[in-house]
Motif scaffolding. Structure first.
Motif, short mmCIF file in Angstrom:
data_model
loop_
_atom_site.label_atom_id
_atom_site.label_comp_id
_atom_site.label_asym_id
_atom_site.label_seq_id
_atom_site.Cartn_x
_atom_site.Cartn_y
_atom_site.Cartn_z
N UNK A 1 -61.89 -33.17 -48.85
CA UNK A 1 -60.53 -32.99 -49.33
C UNK A 1 -60.42 -32.39 -50.72
N UNK A 2 -61.14 -32.96 -51.74
CA UNK A 2 -61.05 -32.41 -53.09
C UNK A 2 -61.58 -30.98 -53.20
N UNK A 3 -62.30 -30.53 -52.18
CA UNK A 3 -62.88 -29.19 -52.21
C UNK A 3 -62.16 -28.23 -51.26
N UNK A 4 -60.96 -28.61 -50.86
CA UNK A 4 -60.15 -27.72 -50.03
C UNK A 4 -60.42 -27.80 -48.56
N UNK A 5 -61.22 -28.77 -48.11
CA UNK A 5 -61.52 -28.90 -46.70
C UNK A 5 -60.54 -29.81 -45.98
N UNK A 6 -60.56 -29.76 -44.66
CA UNK A 6 -59.66 -30.55 -43.84
C UNK A 6 -60.42 -31.11 -42.64
N UNK A 7 -60.22 -32.38 -42.35
CA UNK A 7 -60.71 -32.96 -41.11
C UNK A 7 -59.57 -32.88 -40.10
N UNK A 8 -59.65 -31.92 -39.19
CA UNK A 8 -58.55 -31.62 -38.29
C UNK A 8 -58.24 -32.77 -37.34
N UNK B 1 -71.50 -41.24 -56.89
CA UNK B 1 -70.87 -40.05 -56.32
C UNK B 1 -69.36 -40.19 -56.52
N UNK B 2 -68.90 -39.85 -57.71
CA UNK B 2 -67.56 -40.19 -58.14
C UNK B 2 -66.52 -39.20 -57.61
N UNK B 3 -65.29 -39.34 -58.06
CA UNK B 3 -64.16 -38.48 -57.65
C UNK B 3 -64.06 -38.42 -56.14
N UNK B 4 -64.17 -39.60 -55.52
CA UNK B 4 -64.14 -39.70 -54.05
C UNK B 4 -65.14 -38.73 -53.44
N UNK B 5 -66.36 -38.75 -54.00
CA UNK B 5 -67.51 -38.04 -53.45
C UNK B 5 -67.44 -36.53 -53.66
N UNK B 6 -66.61 -36.10 -54.59
CA UNK B 6 -66.46 -34.67 -54.80
C UNK B 6 -67.30 -34.11 -55.93
N UNK B 7 -68.03 -34.95 -56.65
CA UNK B 7 -68.80 -34.48 -57.80
C UNK B 7 -70.18 -34.05 -57.36
N UNK B 8 -70.37 -32.75 -57.23
CA UNK B 8 -71.64 -32.23 -56.71
C UNK B 8 -72.79 -32.54 -57.66
N UNK B 9 -72.52 -32.63 -58.95
CA UNK B 9 -73.59 -32.78 -59.92
C UNK B 9 -74.36 -34.07 -59.76
N UNK B 10 -73.77 -35.09 -59.13
CA UNK B 10 -74.49 -36.35 -58.98
C UNK B 10 -75.23 -36.41 -57.66
N UNK B 11 -75.14 -35.38 -56.87
CA UNK B 11 -75.81 -35.36 -55.57
C UNK B 11 -77.04 -34.46 -55.65
N UNK B 12 -77.98 -34.62 -54.72
CA UNK B 12 -79.19 -33.81 -54.77
C UNK B 12 -78.88 -32.33 -54.59
N UNK B 13 -79.48 -31.51 -55.42
CA UNK B 13 -79.34 -30.07 -55.26
C UNK B 13 -80.45 -29.59 -54.34
N UNK B 14 -80.07 -29.16 -53.15
CA UNK B 14 -81.05 -28.74 -52.16
C UNK B 14 -81.40 -27.28 -52.36
N UNK B 15 -82.69 -26.99 -52.41
CA UNK B 15 -83.14 -25.61 -52.57
C UNK B 15 -83.48 -25.02 -51.21
#
Length: 400
Positions: free
Chosen positions: A175-182, A383-397
Motif C-alpha cells: 500500500x505505501x508503495x502504490x500497490x493494491x491487493x485486488x 520493518x517500520x512504516x507498516x513494512x514500507x521501509x526498504x532500508x531495514x530489509x535485506x538488499x538482495x543482489x
C-alpha cells in the motif's frame, strides 16, 4: 548405529559419556500436504543418522508420530510423547498445528523445534524456530514483485492463519508503495476446485497472483491456471505470474510437467545453491532417500533443527529445556544455505533470503540473494512504516 571409525572396545570405554536423547518427530507423512512433510521427515532422519554416526557423545533415539494432516492428532501425539518423557520434539508444517500444541510444551516446559517457514507474529519460550519469517521471505518477495512484476496483486490461499496473515502483511506492505491487493480468496485445505477464482483472475489481470495455498490445493490451482491461460492464448508465467513463499522442489514434481515452470518463490534455501555444504547435503540426502521426495527448504530447516539441537545438547551437558535455552544462542552451523544461528532474544534463526524462478527441469534458478544471513524480525518491529521501509530489509543482489 556405531559411530564411524570406533571399534567395539573403544565404543565401550566411551559408553559412560554417551548422552542418549529421546527425540520426538511430529510430521504428517500422509494427508493433503504430505509431499513437503515427507521431505521434512527425510531431513530429520538424515540429521539423526549423521549425529548418531559422529564421534561426539550425543545419540538420538527417535519416536516418529504421523498426524496425517489431522489437527486433533497433533495434540494427541504430542501428549503421548511428553508423557513418555520426551523433552524435544521436531515437527509441524502448518501454523494451525503448531499453535494447537504450543500450550502443551509451555505447560511441560519442554521444547518444540519448529522447522517450517511461517507468518511470524509469535514467540514462545518453548519453541525454537528454524524456518523463515516474513522479513526473511515475504518482504523480499514484495520488493521483487513490485519492482519487476507490477503493483496489482491477487491473493489466493488456504483458509487458515498462514494465508490470512501473509495477505495482511502483503496488503500493508504494498500500500505505501502504490500497490493494491485486488482480492483475497480462501479455500479449505485440500480443496481442488478453482474454476471460479481462476475466471476472476483472468478478468482482473493482476500483475501477479500471490499464492498461499498449500499442498494438493496449490498443485491443482497451478495446473488449472496454466491450462486456462493456454486455452486463451495467455503466456501465464510472464503475463500472470504466480509468486509464493512456499513452493519447493518436491512440489514442482507433484505439479507435473505442464505447469512446472515460471513460478517465483521467495525462500532461504534452494537445492541448486552452488555451495560445497549444499552439494554434500544434496548428495547425502539423495543417497539416503533415493526414492524421494526431493530435498526442500523445509527439509533443510528440519535438518538444521536436529543438528543445532545436537550442538546445544553437547554444549549444555544436559537435556532439559532451560539448559538448552541457555546455550542455544551461541550455537551456529555451516548449513547448506550458509551460516545459520539462533537469535537468543526471539529463538528464531538468522537465515539468508533468496528469490528464485522454477524451470522445466523441476528446479529453481536463483535470481536474487542477500549477501549475509538476516536476523529474524518476527513482529516486523524493525520493518517500520507498516513494512514500507526498504532500508531495514535485506538488499538482495543479482545471483551470479
Amino acid at each position: 548405529m556405531r559411530p564411524i571409525g570406533l571399534t567395539r572396545s573403544v565404543e565401550a570405554t566411551l559408553a559412560v559419556s554417551i548422552i542418549r536423547v529421546p527425540l520426538g518427530i511430529l510430521i504428517s507423512s500422509d494427508g493433503p500436504y504430505s509431499v513437503v512433510s515427507r521431505s521434512m521427515l527425510c531431513g530429520a532422519l538424515l540429521a539423526i543418522d549423521e549425529v548418531n554416526s559422529a564421534a561426539g557423545n550425543i545419540r538420538f533415539e527417535p519416536t516418529i508420530g504421523n498426524p496425517g494432516g489431522e489437527l486433533s492428532r497433533y495434540a494427541a501425539l504430542t501428549t503421548d510423547m511428553l508423557a513418555a518423557g520426551i523433552q524435544h520434539v521436531v515437527g509441524c508444517y502448518t501454523s494451525s498445528s503448531r499453535k494447537e500444541i504450543i500450550p502443551l510444551f509451555e505447560k511441560a516446559d519442554t521444547l518444540l523445534w519448529y522447522p517450517s517457514h511461517y507468518e511470524g507474529f509469535e514467540t514462545s519460550a518453548n519453541v525454537i524456530y528454524t524456518g523463515a519469517v516474513a522479513n526473511q521471505h515475504l518482504l523480499p518477495l514484495v520488493d521483487y514483485s513490485l519492482t519487476h512484476l507490477g503493483p496489482r496483486a491477487f491473493g489466493v490461499g488456504s483458509n487458515y492463519i498462514w494465508a490470512w496473515e501473509n495477505n495482511r502483511i502483503l496488503r500493508e506492505a504494498i500500500g505505501p508503495r502504490g500497490g493494491t491487493l485486488l482480492a483475497e480468496r480462501y479455500f479449505p485445505v485440500g480443496c481442488t476446485d478453482f474454476g471460479q477464482v481462476i475466471e476472476a483472475i483472468l478478468v482482473a489481470r493482476p500483475s501477479f497472483v500471490f499464492n498461499t495455498l498449500i499442498g494438493v490445493s496449490s498443485y491443482q490451482f497451478l495446473r488449472d491456471l496454466r491450462a486456462a491461460c493456454v486455452e486463451r492464448g495467455i503466456d501465464q508465467p510472464n503475463d500472470i505470474p504466480v509468486v509464493s513463499c512456499t513452493l519447493s522442489e518436491p512440489e514442482l514434481e507433484a505439479i507435473g510437467p505442464n505447469a512446472i515452470d515460471g513460478h517465483i518463490t521467495s525462500s532461504v534455501y534452494f537445492s541448486t545453491l552452488p555451495t560445497k555444504a549444499n552439494r554434500r547435503f544434496v548428495a547425502a540426502y539423495a543417497d539416503r532417500f533415493p526414492d524421494g521426495p526431493a530435498v526442500s527448504a523445509d527439509a533443510e530447516a528440519t535438518y538444521i533443527a536436529v543438528r543445532l539441537l545436537a550442538l546445544a545438547l553437547a554444549d549444555a551437558g544436559a537435556t532439559d529445556a532451560a539448559a538448552i535455552k541457555r546455550v542455544i544462542g551461541r550455537q551456529s552451523i555451516a548449513a547448506p544455505q550458509g551460516d545459520v544461528s539462533i537469535d537468543a532474544d526471539t529463538m528464531h534463526a538468522c537465515l539468508t533470503p533468496r528469490i528464485a524462478r522454477s524451470n522445466a527441469k523441476g528446479r529453481f534458478d536463483i535470481l536474487r540473494e542477500a549477501s549475509a544471513p538476516v536476523r529474524a524480525d518476527p513482529y516486523l518491529i524493525r520493518s517500520s512504516s507498516r513494512y514500507g521501509a526498504v532500508s531495514v530489509r535485506p538488499v538482495l543482489r543479482v545471483a551470479s
